[in-house]
Every structure is written in structure tokens, then in C-alpha cells.
Design a protein around this motif. Sequence first.
Motif, PDB file in Angstrom:
ATOM      1  N   GLN A  98       0.801  -1.224   0.000  1.00  0.00           N
ATOM      2  CA  GLN A  98       0.000   0.000   0.000  1.00  0.00           C
ATOM      3  C   GLN A  98       0.835   1.277   0.000  1.00  0.00           C
ATOM      4  N   GLY A  99       2.078   1.180   0.438  1.00  0.00           N
ATOM      5  CA  GLY A  99       2.879   2.394   0.567  1.00  0.00           C
ATOM      6  C   GLY A  99       2.596   3.124   1.865  1.00  0.00           C
ATOM      7  N   HIS A 100       1.949   2.424   2.808  1.00  0.00           N
ATOM      8  CA  HIS A 100       1.622   2.980   4.119  1.00  0.00           C
ATOM      9  C   HIS A 100       2.476   2.258   5.156  1.00  0.00           C
ATOM     10  N   VAL A 101       3.533   2.889   5.568  1.00  0.00           N
ATOM     11  CA  VAL A 101       4.493   2.270   6.489  1.00  0.00           C
ATOM     12  C   VAL A 101       3.841   2.069   7.853  1.00  0.00           C
ATOM     13  N   ASP A 102       4.033   0.877   8.414  1.00  0.00           N
ATOM     14  CA  ASP A 102       3.472   0.558   9.728  1.00  0.00           C
ATOM     15  C   ASP A 102       4.362   1.015  10.866  1.00  0.00           C
ATOM     16  N   GLN A 103       5.671   0.876  10.693  1.00  0.00           N
ATOM     17  CA  GLN A 103       6.592   1.273  11.744  1.00  0.00           C
ATOM     18  C   GLN A 103       8.024   1.213  11.226  1.00  0.00           C
ATOM     19  N   ILE A 104       8.923   1.736  12.046  1.00  0.00           N
ATOM     20  CA  ILE A 104      10.349   1.686  11.735  1.00  0.00           C
ATOM     21  C   ILE A 104      10.927   0.400  12.317  1.00  0.00           C
ATOM     22  N   GLY A 105      11.804  -0.243  11.543  1.00  0.00           N
ATOM     23  CA  GLY A 105      12.542  -1.403  12.030  1.00  0.00           C
ATOM     24  C   GLY A 105      14.009  -1.045  12.172  1.00  0.00           C
ATOM     25  N   ASN A 106      14.745  -1.857  12.912  1.00  0.00           N
ATOM     26  CA  ASN A 106      16.170  -1.632  13.132  1.00  0.00           C
ATOM     27  C   ASN A 106      16.943  -2.863  12.669  1.00  0.00           C
ATOM     28  N   CYS A 107      17.945  -2.661  11.818  1.00  0.00           N
ATOM     29  CA  CYS A 107      18.775  -3.771  11.353  1.00  0.00           C
ATOM     30  C   CYS A 107      19.688  -4.212  12.498  1.00  0.00           C
ATOM     31  N   ILE A 108      19.626  -5.481  12.854  1.00  0.00           N
ATOM     32  CA  ILE A 108      20.456  -5.966  13.964  1.00  0.00           C
ATOM     33  C   ILE A 108      21.531  -6.948  13.511  1.00  0.00           C
ATOM     34  N   ALA A 109      21.478  -7.395  12.233  1.00  0.00           N
ATOM     35  CA  ALA A 109      22.525  -8.290  11.737  1.00  0.00           C
ATOM     36  C   ALA A 109      22.544  -8.277  10.214  1.00  0.00           C
ATOM     37  N   VAL A 110      23.759  -8.316   9.658  1.00  0.00           N
ATOM     38  CA  VAL A 110      23.977  -8.438   8.213  1.00  0.00           C
ATOM     39  C   VAL A 110      24.999  -9.549   8.037  1.00  0.00           C
ATOM     40  N   LYS A 111      24.658 -10.545   7.191  1.00  0.00           N
ATOM     41  CA  LYS A 111      25.562 -11.681   7.008  1.00  0.00           C
ATOM     42  C   LYS A 111      25.614 -12.046   5.528  1.00  0.00           C
ATOM     43  N   GLU A 112      26.817 -12.045   4.965  1.00  0.00           N
ATOM     44  CA  GLU A 112      26.987 -12.485   3.577  1.00  0.00           C
ATOM     45  C   GLU A 112      27.255 -13.977   3.574  1.00  0.00           C
ATOM     46  N   THR A 113      26.556 -14.705   2.691  1.00  0.00           N
ATOM     47  CA  THR A 113      26.734 -16.154   2.634  1.00  0.00           C
ATOM     48  C   THR A 113      26.848 -16.603   1.185  1.00  0.00           C
ATOM     49  N   ASN A 114      28.059 -16.704   0.689  1.00  0.00           N
ATOM     50  CA  ASN A 114      28.310 -17.272  -0.630  1.00  0.00           C
ATOM     51  C   ASN A 114      27.494 -16.632  -1.751  1.00  0.00           C
ATOM     52  N   GLY A 115      27.489 -15.320  -1.825  1.00  0.00           N
ATOM     53  CA  GLY A 115      26.816 -14.644  -2.935  1.00  0.00           C
ATOM     54  C   GLY A 115      25.438 -14.108  -2.633  1.00  0.00           C
ATOM     55  N   SER A 116      24.892 -14.380  -1.463  1.00  0.00           N
ATOM     56  CA  SER A 116      23.629 -13.761  -1.056  1.00  0.00           C
ATOM     57  C   SER A 116      23.830 -13.152   0.326  1.00  0.00           C
ATOM     58  N   TRP A 117      22.842 -12.419   0.784  1.00  0.00           N
ATOM     59  CA  TRP A 117      22.953 -11.712   2.057  1.00  0.00           C
ATOM     60  C   TRP A 117      21.717 -11.981   2.903  1.00  0.00           C
ATOM     61  N   TYR A 118      21.947 -12.126   4.204  1.00  0.00           N
ATOM     62  CA  TYR A 118      20.849 -12.253   5.168  1.00  0.00           C
ATOM     63  C   TYR A 118      20.865 -11.020   6.067  1.00  0.00           C
ATOM     64  N   TYR A 119      19.688 -10.407   6.199  1.00  0.00           N
ATOM     65  CA  TYR A 119      19.520  -9.238   7.067  1.00  0.00           C
ATOM     66  C   TYR A 119      18.485  -9.598   8.121  1.00  0.00           C
ATOM     67  N   THR A 120      18.764  -9.240   9.362  1.00  0.00           N
ATOM     68  CA  THR A 120      17.805  -9.456  10.447  1.00  0.00           C
ATOM     69  C   THR A 120      17.386  -8.097  10.991  1.00  0.00           C
ATOM     70  N   PHE A 121      16.076  -7.953  11.189  1.00  0.00           N
ATOM     71  CA  PHE A 121      15.498  -6.700  11.672  1.00  0.00           C
ATOM     72  C   PHE A 121      14.669  -6.971  12.915  1.00  0.00           C
ATOM     73  N   GLU A 122      14.708  -6.020  13.850  1.00  0.00           N
ATOM     74  CA  GLU A 122      13.813  -6.086  15.007  1.00  0.00           C
ATOM     75  C   GLU A 122      12.811  -4.956  14.894  1.00  0.00           C
ATOM     76  N   TYR A 123      11.656  -5.154  15.543  1.00  0.00           N
ATOM     77  CA  TYR A 123      10.602  -4.142  15.492  1.00  0.00           C
ATOM     78  C   TYR A 123       9.835  -4.151  16.809  1.00  0.00           C
ATOM     79  N   ASP A 124       9.069  -3.106  17.031  1.00  0.00           N
ATOM     80  CA  ASP A 124       8.316  -2.934  18.275  1.00  0.00           C
ATOM     81  C   ASP A 124       7.076  -3.835  18.254  1.00  0.00           C
TER      82      ASP A 124
END
Length: 195
Positions: A98-124
Motif C-alpha cells: 500500500q505504501g503505508h508504512v506501519d513502523q520503523i525497524g532496526n537492522c540488527i545483523a547483516v551476514k553475507e553467505t556465498n553470494g547472497s545476504w541475510y539481514y535481520t530486523f527487530e521491530y516494536d
Amino acid sequence: MFTGIIETLGTIQEIKKDKDNVHITIASAITGELKIDQSVAHNGICMTVVAISDNLYTVTAIGETIKKTNISYWKTGDMVNLERAMKLGDRLDGHIVQGHVDQIGNCIAVKETNGSWYYTFEYDETLENITIEKGSITVNGVSLTVVNSRKNEFSVAIIPYTYEHTNFKIFEVDTKVNLEFDVIGKYVSRLYANK
């Protein structure tokens, strides 16, 4: 209505405060195709084009938008993910956004794994938004599939194409992002909560 498939990146040229509003001027490859009054998602925030000049265009964020999104963290030179509203009859390659943001998240981890990336986010979690394993989530306007869904955090996997063509490539721990939770999940959650 959007799909979460990013068209291009834009670069913020100017941010001007005006009472409770903020006017944001952006340089983009799609500026020449835009029209005044058109909706464009900026890091997942639906905003209206209010001015166009050469390769620059301006949108305005009101106080309510600023409160619920990461706009207050934006600065001149930042890259933003851009997507124009979908046309009727187009394929829905991502999911219903919808383009209607529910809330802000915070990136808590970035991990590169053989050509792709995993990002972990926390939220309220007190805002009653949820993710489910293999469900959809929009992060800075990008339609993604949830992996490792937990109570107040989730991860997403990014392929090289998405990494190169969105602002995920500049994310690091403590990057603040816009989250729009799956619209169908929000309705189901609300119905369940009201029983």
C-alpha cells in the motif's frame, strides 16, 4: 498500490523543513516520466510529486508520515528505493503493497553467505504487527519473503540483483528501515484479536 519491485534508485538533493512538513527533492532516472500529482513510493513511503524541474522532482511528507517512518534519518546524498504506482493489468511480481508504512525497524545483523545476504530486523512488538515464516514483508519498499520469523524480529534473504539495485547494499547494523507488514496478515491479526 505498489508491488514492492523497485524500479530504480534516487538520490536526495535537498531536504527543506516547512512547519510540520518536509519537502524532499530527489534526482532520478525516472524524473522525466513523472507527472505532478503522481504517487511514488520512496523507501516504501507513498508520497505525491508536487514539483518537477529538469531531472529533479519534489515530494512532501506531512508530520504523521514523518512520525511513522524513517524520514527523520534521511539526509542529502542518501539513496532511496523508488517505485511508481502499479498499472491495472500489470503483473503483480511482488505482493500487495500500500505504501503505508506501519513502523520503523532496526537492522540488527547483516551476514553475507556465498553470494547472497541475510539481514535481520527487530521491530516494536507492542504495535501488534506480525510476521510469519514464508510470508511477505516490505522493507524500505522492497517486497521480500520472511525467513526466521520470531516474536519481534525476522530475517530476509537478498539475492545479488536486489542487493545491487536497491539501497540494501548500504545497510549495516543500526540502519533504520521502513516496514510495511503484509496487508492480509494485518486483517487476519485484527480479526483474531477482536474475537
